[in-house]
Design an enzyme around this catalytic site. Sequence first.
Site, short mmCIF file in Angstrom:
data_model
loop_
_atom_site.label_atom_id
_atom_site.label_comp_id
_atom_site.label_asym_id
_atom_site.label_seq_id
_atom_site.Cartn_x
_atom_site.Cartn_y
_atom_site.Cartn_z
CB CYS A 1 -0.91 0.01 1.23
SG CYS A 1 -1.89 1.53 1.38
CB CYS B 1 -10.66 15.23 11.49
SG CYS B 1 -11.88 14.46 12.58
CG ASP C 1 -7.76 17.13 18.15
OD1 ASP C 1 -8.47 17.13 17.13
OD2 ASP C 1 -6.72 16.45 18.26
#
Length: 456
Positions: free
Chosen positions: A166, A412, A385
Amino acid sequence: MADVVQTGLRLGQTLEVGIDGTGHDGQGVGRWNDLVVFIPGALPGERVQARLRRQAKRHLEADLLAVLDSSADRRRPPCILADHCGGCSLQHCVDSAQALIKAEQVTQALRRLSGLAITPEPIWSAERPLGYRNRALIPLERSADGSIRAGYYRRGSHRIVNMNRCPVLDPRIDRLVEPLKHDLSQTDWPVDVNLSDQGGLRHLALRVGHHTGEVLITLVSSHGDLPGLGDLAQGWMERWPEVVGVSLNLQPKASNVVLGPDTQLIGGRPWLLERFAGVELRIASDTFFQVNTAQAERVIPLLVAFFQAASGPRLVDAYCGIGTFALPLAAAGASVLGLERHGQAVQQAQANAQRNGLSRARFLEGDVGALLADQLQGADGLVVDPPRKGLSEATLAAIHASPPRRLAYISCNPATLARDLAALCGTSSYGLVQLQPVDFFPQTSHVECVALLQRP
């Protein structure tokens, strides 16, 4: 907008669509007879042929069949499995255009969901768009011939796309995938990632210290009946000296949550050592830590400058994890109180503070919203966060009740960030000083943002 039921469309029908945008999951977005169409693998500016896969009331979802007019931003994906594997959604797009797509995603989220008139700073692209991930959680299954298949799921399914390499993974863990698959294939252990039969092995977890090169190998299984695991673990550590520990994580539940609550050390030690932004961290196999170490480190100077940490302010770090941001801020001169609901993370944060001699960093375990209500009074600044779902109602209420002058929001998810910024810049009277997108996840549609807010 037209209703799909009235169009006479049928599943499997071929559509020709012009693409003029990108969805939040990296799909190409176009229109067919006034209906929005989402087509994974298509890029803005292209005209494509696609097969209708799903009809909803106000949009269509289709699979890409052919690119009739190609974008100049299209490239051959670095990974030979990119067209099948669901791990990455933008490998077919050049890196510079990925940055533009993500920046536009942030801008549109702010415009639609927050109503704030601000232009984000230019996105911080990653210096290494490949080979950056310091952690892999790879589903496993056993084929009819007895061999182990390991790989991420095909997009929109639970079918594993078998892989040996990967290119998004750090090369130091990427090179272990194929030999570990081979060794696991030699066992007679049951393998059942979806717990549809007898259980057994579910995932292979790999983690590397970006700066140290130390590696942890963890097998995730529904049970611990894996004869010979100790010998296998010892052999791996002898074969690869960088492997400092092998563990077994037990996840008996049929759940999308990969890791269970119980991790057992099989050989070596349960943590690797990492150097991050000037501090040393012990990171366990089941610890949350940013997967792109280099990009996460770029955020620290931004936070230090914003809070003027050298002058010694009192900061609260909500959803602090193992102290990823709290410890470097303490090292820069701030007094930091970290709040985190996961007890194991708090223990690791406390141990890392002690390891680095940072008595200015303290940590409390508990519900973040409830703790904030008592701990924000007198604070000069706040770092949040949160997970993808954003701030809880209790957390927002605590901030509204005792808003510190400066707040840094690390996100995010641009959509929940925009929602929360609307609340913070309304009731708590914050002004948005800077919004800095950071590409933590090249080759995917995900983007991190650092929002800096200040009260008058």
